[in-house]
Motif scaffolding. Structure first.
Motif, mmCIF file in Angstrom:
data_model
loop_
_atom_site.group_PDB
_atom_site.id
_atom_site.type_symbol
_atom_site.label_atom_id
_atom_site.label_comp_id
_atom_site.label_asym_id
_atom_site.label_seq_id
_atom_site.Cartn_x
_atom_site.Cartn_y
_atom_site.Cartn_z
ATOM 1 N N PHE A 108 32.814 41.648 54.184
ATOM 2 C CA PHE A 108 34.228 41.476 54.106
ATOM 3 C C PHE A 108 35.445 41.161 54.486
ATOM 4 O O PHE A 108 36.001 42.180 55.386
ATOM 5 N N THR B 37 40.193 41.541 53.533
ATOM 6 C CA THR B 37 40.444 42.304 52.501
ATOM 7 C C THR B 37 41.929 42.029 52.416
ATOM 8 O O THR B 37 42.955 42.406 53.190
ATOM 9 N N VAL C 260 41.831 48.341 52.779
ATOM 10 C CA VAL C 260 40.415 49.389 51.606
ATOM 11 C C VAL C 260 40.491 50.774 51.871
ATOM 12 O O VAL C 260 41.196 51.160 53.332
ATOM 13 N N TYR D 117 37.821 48.545 47.619
ATOM 14 C CA TYR D 117 38.697 47.367 47.951
ATOM 15 C C TYR D 117 39.011 46.130 47.558
ATOM 16 O O TYR D 117 39.188 45.880 46.942
ATOM 17 N N TRP E 173 39.622 41.501 48.082
ATOM 18 C CA TRP E 173 38.223 41.431 48.847
ATOM 19 C C TRP E 173 38.094 39.576 48.453
ATOM 20 O O TRP E 173 37.906 39.771 47.370
ATOM 21 N N LYS F 73 37.929 36.357 44.919
ATOM 22 C CA LYS F 73 38.898 37.628 45.554
ATOM 23 C C LYS F 73 38.717 38.774 44.006
ATOM 24 O O LYS F 73 38.972 37.601 42.874
ATOM 25 N N TYR G 27 38.618 43.031 43.380
ATOM 26 C CA TYR G 27 38.559 44.034 43.411
ATOM 27 C C TYR G 27 37.308 45.156 43.494
ATOM 28 O O TYR G 27 36.308 44.750 42.356
#
Length: 420
Positions: free
Chosen positions: A246, A249, A252, A270, A273, A279, A281
């Protein structure tokens, strides 16, 4: 009509109204016998002791039967009644129960529960501790008046490894057997606090020096070096033979959802990410129970992601263990050997449901479990076993026995039902 008779009828009327308010009138559909029974049944021909999670039906409140949040003792074990969504109603029960072979038990949740006030009965905890009173200098948090536990945290944009703003660098959770943490930075790796005691210790970890927990102490120590690997049960994306973590992001958010007596829960969200190919969620929920080394990790992705994975760090000369995998059932991959930072035996395992898994793969630094693309929630378990635990597991054979028992219980769960 006499004055006395009018007074008598008036009193009777108010008595009836009062009875309806207190007990509920039959015409409103409220039952006369106020009871809520939790029935549990063990389908196995062997005894078991574990925490059973039970969702409370919503219409219990509609029927005028209200459970109270709290920690209770019953004749069958301990019960924690929890309001997870914060609407004032109990929506989850956590029952720490011992069941004999093929045994069935039941008890009334309104009549058979005795409140527990003894703090020594608390067997799990989850915490997130941040430094207050300081300021950011680049990527380091300097100064400060001390660490304070919080329930919610949006991770600072400046935060990275060794920023010194979060005690032991992320949230921690434990029971009487073992502790865990994960880093709220680009590594996102999960780690193990091995314990020599059967009491809760996280509240003192990292208070006497930022990384003092790497040194042996009376309570135990950090026993796993995760580094740039998946450590134990961390999450990533397996892309072109490499695990991507990760590192990028948008934001977070971490939430201590339940710091409970027999179960504790951490939720992390997250946002944005980004890996080299996607990309997304992601919602992550970690849950630990008393009397069980295993942590349930529930995952929810907002899109179909190929290569979403978890796994175990791969150590040289440490044996890999595997169970038989059936089409629909729980199985495990594990390692056992001298792989702890104390130089002694440590067992690591991932327990997964075969229906959720695409394939298991060997990477350069990890044993990798890759999940099928889905937007549905799914779960796996991660667990460790350090040989210095009090009454702990000290041999490979005992570790395999423990894992086989865990898989058997998952494949044959306790049957739970709320009846009213």
């Amino acid at each position: 009509m006499t004055k006395d008779r009018k007074t008598f009828l008036k009193n009777i009327t108010w008595a009836v109204v009062g009875a309806c308010v207190v007990y509920g009138c039959a015409s409103q559909g409220a039952p006369r016998d106020r009871s809520i029974t939790l029935a549990l049944s063990n389908p196995l021909a062997t005894a078991r002791e574990e925490v059973v999670t039970v969702s409370v039906p919503e219409d219990i409140e509609v029927r005028g039967k209200v459970l109270k949040t709290g920690f209770y003792q019953s004749g069958q074990g301990q019960i924690e009644c929890v309001d997870l969504d914060g609407n004032g109603l109990v929506d989850q029960l956590y029952a720490s129960i011992k069941l004999g072979a093929n045994e069935s038990v039941s008890f009334d949740l309104l009549k058979d529960l005795i409140p527990i006030t003894d703090q020594s009965q608390k067997k799990t905890q989850a915490e997130l501790s941040v430094m207050k009173g300081g300021q950011w200098n680049g990527r380091k948090y300097e100064g400060g008046t001390g660490f304070v536990n919080v329930d919610h945290l949006r991770v600072a944009d400046e935060h990275t490894d060794h920023s010194f703003d979060i005690r032991y660098e992320g949230p921690g959770w434990e029971n009487e057997q073992i502790g865990y943490r994960f880093y709220l930075d680009w590594r996102n790796a999960m780690d193990i606090f091995g314990k020599k005691v059967d009491t809760l210790v996280l509240q003192q970890v990292g208070q006497d020096g930022f990384d003092s927990y790497h040194e042996d102490s009376p309570w135990g120590m950090d026993v796993l070096k995760a580094g740039k690997t998946l450590g134990i049960g961390s999450i990533g994306q397996f892309v072109a033979g490499t695990v991507e973590h990760f590192e990028q992001t948008d934001s977070v958010l971490c939430h201590i959802t339940l710091n409970g007596n027999i179960s504790s829960i951490i939720d992390t969200r997250y946002y944005g990410w980004a890996t080299s190919v996607d990309k997304m969620y992601l919602e992550s929920t970690l849950k630990i129970d008393t009397k069980d080394r295993a942590v349930e990790h529930q995952i929810k992705l907002d899109q179909m992601v190929s290569g979403f994975c978890t796994g175990l760090v791969k150590k040289p000369d440490v044996e890999k263990l595997e169970s038989l995998v059936e089409a629909n059932g729980w199985a495990y991959i594990a390692t056992y050997g001298q792989q702890s930072l104390a130089g002694d035996n440590l067992g690591l395992a991932i327990v997964f449901n075969a229906k959720d898994v695409d394939y298991v793969k060997e990477a350069e630094k990890d044993h990798v479990v890759v999940f099928k693309p889905t937007t549905e929630k799914f779960s796996y378990y991660l667990l460790g076993a350090w040989e210095q635990e009090k009454n702990g597991i000290t041999t490979k054979e005992a570790f395999k026995t423990y894992l086989n028992g865990k898989v058997e219980r998952l494949n044959n769960p306790v049957i739970a039902k709320v009846v009213w």
